[in-house]
Structure formats: C-alpha cells, structure tokens
Design an enzyme around this catalytic site. Sequence first.
Site, mmCIF file in Angstrom:
data_model
loop_
_atom_site.group_PDB
_atom_site.id
_atom_site.type_symbol
_atom_site.label_atom_id
_atom_site.label_comp_id
_atom_site.label_asym_id
_atom_site.label_seq_id
_atom_site.Cartn_x
_atom_site.Cartn_y
_atom_site.Cartn_z
ATOM 1 N N ASN A 86 -32.080 50.158 93.425
ATOM 2 C CA ASN A 86 -31.832 50.577 94.758
ATOM 3 C C ASN A 86 -32.119 51.760 95.141
ATOM 4 O OD1 ASN A 86 -30.515 48.095 95.331
ATOM 5 N ND2 ASN A 86 -28.515 48.661 94.435
ATOM 6 N N GLY A 92 -29.146 50.585 99.459
ATOM 7 C CA GLY A 92 -27.785 50.510 98.912
ATOM 8 C C GLY A 92 -27.614 51.375 97.747
ATOM 9 N N HIS A 99 -31.380 54.667 88.377
ATOM 10 C CA HIS A 99 -30.969 53.511 87.408
ATOM 11 C C HIS A 99 -31.543 52.590 87.714
ATOM 12 C CE1 HIS A 99 -28.149 54.059 90.910
ATOM 13 N NE2 HIS A 99 -27.842 52.949 90.858
ATOM 14 N N HIS A 101 -30.681 48.501 87.263
ATOM 15 C CA HIS A 101 -29.441 47.491 87.012
ATOM 16 C C HIS A 101 -29.980 46.388 86.209
ATOM 17 C CE1 HIS A 101 -26.461 48.876 90.288
ATOM 18 N NE2 HIS A 101 -27.683 49.276 90.751
HETATM 19 P P1 5GP Z 1 -26.131 52.000 93.328
HETATM 20 O O1 5GP Z 1 -25.526 51.245 94.423
HETATM 21 O O2 5GP Z 1 -26.694 53.387 93.284
HETATM 22 O O3 5GP Z 1 -27.687 51.017 92.851
HETATM 23 O O4 5GP Z 1 -25.351 51.423 91.918
HETATM 24 C C1 5GP Z 1 -24.731 52.364 90.943
HETATM 25 C C2 5GP Z 1 -23.523 51.589 90.297
HETATM 26 O O5 5GP Z 1 -22.912 52.371 89.560
HETATM 27 C C3 5GP Z 1 -22.505 50.633 90.957
HETATM 28 O O6 5GP Z 1 -22.833 49.210 90.721
HETATM 29 C C4 5GP Z 1 -21.477 50.941 90.623
HETATM 30 O O7 5GP Z 1 -20.291 50.010 90.119
HETATM 31 C C5 5GP Z 1 -21.759 52.083 89.266
HETATM 32 N N1 5GP Z 1 -21.019 53.010 88.793
HETATM 33 C C6 5GP Z 1 -20.349 53.920 89.827
HETATM 34 N N2 5GP Z 1 -19.509 54.710 89.151
HETATM 35 C C7 5GP Z 1 -19.414 54.450 87.997
HETATM 36 C C8 5GP Z 1 -18.822 54.891 86.663
HETATM 37 O O8 5GP Z 1 -18.137 56.029 86.794
HETATM 38 N N3 5GP Z 1 -19.229 54.213 85.509
HETATM 39 C C9 5GP Z 1 -19.887 53.162 85.667
HETATM 40 N N4 5GP Z 1 -19.923 52.520 84.402
HETATM 41 N N5 5GP Z 1 -20.417 52.541 86.513
HETATM 42 C C10 5GP Z 1 -20.455 53.377 87.864
#
Ligand code: 5GP
Length: 111
Positions: A86, A92, A99, A101
């Site tokens: 994302n 999103g 990162h 996913h």
């Molecule tokens: P994004 O929405 O930026 O693509 O994904 C961020 C991801 O990081 C989300 O799926 C969220 O659940 C995960 N996330 C946020 N904070 C933490 C955390 O403290 N530990 C872990 N393991 N995942 C996290």
Amino acid sequence: MSDCIFCKILDGDIPSNRVYEDEHCIAFHDVQPAAPVHLLVIPRKHISSLDALTPQDQELMGHIMTRIPEIARNQGLEQGYRTVINTGEQGGQTVFHIHFHILGGRQMTGL
Ligand code: 5GP
Ligand code: ZN
C-alpha cells in the site's frame, strides 16, 4: 526514525512475532491479520514508502522480493499467497515504513 512503529519493532522496542530475518530485512506476523497467515516484510533501512525509493534502493528491493517466496513457503503457503504494497494515504498505507504484506491460508478473492 524515532517515531516509526516498524523501526521500533526492528530495534525490539515493540515486540513482534518474527518468522524471518537477515542483514537486510525482517518478516513478522501482522498484529491484525486479514487472513489466516498475514506477514509483513520490511527492510532494516527506514524508507517511508514506494514513493520514497531511490535508485540506490534497487538491490535492497530486489533482495526482499526474492526472499518472499522462501518466507511464504516456510509459513506453509505452498498453495499460493497474495503480496500487497500500500502506498500513500489513498493507497491505504497506515505505517510509513515501506512493507510488503504476504497474505494467505485461504482463497484470496477480488483484487
Ligand atoms: P498498511 O496499512 O500501512 O499497508 O499496513 C500496516 C500494517 O501494519 C497493518 O496491517 C497493521 O495491522 C500492521 N501493524 C500496525 N502496527 C503494528 C504493530 O505494532 N505490530 C505488528 N505486528 N503489526 C502492526
Ligand atoms: Zn521506520
């Protein structure tokens, strides 16, 4: 980056369930899994998003991409998996440390 959640995970200041690590990247379970297996792969280098990549990051990004199949296989995703990046608010993205996913363990539908 002192206020970055994923840098804190890298430093061990925030606990995580790591499944892989090497000199360039780590992989750990997402805290709010959107699938039976939901992993995040991040570089050790703080890069905020795809938008912030420079030509110097080419090798690092290639390294991560080529580790993903191995990480997925080690987590039992032999039947396949989805890989998502994302980017930016409308994309999103909620954590601004780039990162990948990895989602799997069920049939992925839609996009
Ligand atoms: P994004 O929405 O930026 O693509 O994904 C961020 C991801 O990081 C989300 O799926 C969220 O659940 C995960 N996330 C946020 N904070 C933490 C955390 O403290 N530990 C872990 N393991 N995942 C996290
Ligand atoms: Zn960071």
